[in-house]
Motif scaffolding. Structure first.
Motif, PDB file in Angstrom:
ATOM      1  N   TYR A   1      32.130  46.497  11.494  1.00 19.02           N
ATOM      2  CA  TYR A   1      32.921  47.120  10.429  1.00 19.02           C
ATOM      3  C   TYR A   1      32.023  47.740   9.367  1.00 19.02           C
ATOM      4  CZ  TYR A   1      36.431  44.470  12.802  1.00 19.02           C
ATOM      5  OH  TYR A   1      37.249  43.970  13.781  1.00 19.02           O
TER       6      TYR A   1
ATOM      7  N   ALA B   1      36.906  52.808   2.037  1.00 18.88           N
ATOM      8  CA  ALA B   1      37.567  52.523   3.309  1.00 18.88           C
ATOM      9  C   ALA B   1      36.740  51.567   4.142  1.00 18.88           C
ATOM     10  CB  ALA B   1      37.793  53.807   4.096  1.00 18.88           C
TER      11      ALA B   1
ATOM     12  N   ARG C   1      36.134  50.872   8.103  1.00 23.63           N
ATOM     13  CA  ARG C   1      36.338  51.482   9.421  1.00 23.63           C
ATOM     14  C   ARG C   1      35.571  50.680  10.457  1.00 23.63           C
ATOM     15  NH1 ARG C   1      35.205  57.647   7.356  1.00 23.63           N
ATOM     16  NH2 ARG C   1      37.202  57.892   6.302  1.00 23.63           N
ATOM     17  N   ASP C   2      36.134  50.588  11.656  1.00 20.82           N
ATOM     18  CA  ASP C   2      35.376  49.957  12.730  1.00 20.82           C
ATOM     19  C   ASP C   2      34.621  51.044  13.491  1.00 20.82           C
ATOM     20  OD1 ASP C   2      37.405  51.156  14.147  1.00 20.82           O
ATOM     21  OD2 ASP C   2      37.893  49.400  15.326  1.00 20.82           O
TER      22      ASP C   2
ATOM     23  N   GLY D   1      36.487  53.458  15.748  1.00 18.05           N
ATOM     24  CA  GLY D   1      37.354  54.467  15.154  1.00 18.05           C
ATOM     25  C   GLY D   1      38.832  54.117  15.183  1.00 18.05           C
TER      26      GLY D   1
ATOM     27  N   ASP E   1      41.037  51.997  10.183  1.00 18.35           N
ATOM     28  CA  ASP E   1      40.671  52.855   9.054  1.00 18.35           C
ATOM     29  C   ASP E   1      41.637  52.546   7.909  1.00 18.35           C
ATOM     30  OD1 ASP E   1      39.653  54.748   7.370  1.00 18.35           O
ATOM     31  OD2 ASP E   1      40.206  56.468   8.592  1.00 18.35           O
TER      32      ASP E   1
END
Length: 63
Positions: A12, A23, A25-26, A29, A32
């Motif tokens: 992450y 944000a 995000r992993d 994708g 999010d």
């Protein structure tokens, strides 16, 4: 503004989006999620990346 990656916890990443928005995000994708503060985004990423899901509690309590 171009998003800027601030840090990474496991899979992450925490990003600054501009305008006071952040944000998590992993790297695949899929995830999010936007947050209004850097602390909230960082805690969320730490908890998801850790084995217990409570890593941010210990971190922020010690700080």
């Amino acid at each position: 503004m171009t998003p800027i990656k601030i840090t990474k916890f496991g899979l992450y990443e925490v990003w600054a989006l501009g305008g006071g928005r952040f944000a998590v995000r992993d790297i695949a994708g899929i995830l999010d999620i936007e947050f209004p503060s850097l602390d909230a985004a960082t805690a969320y990423a730490m908890d998801f990346a850790g084995p217990t899901g409570k890593e941010s509690v210990a971190y922020f309590r010690a700080a």
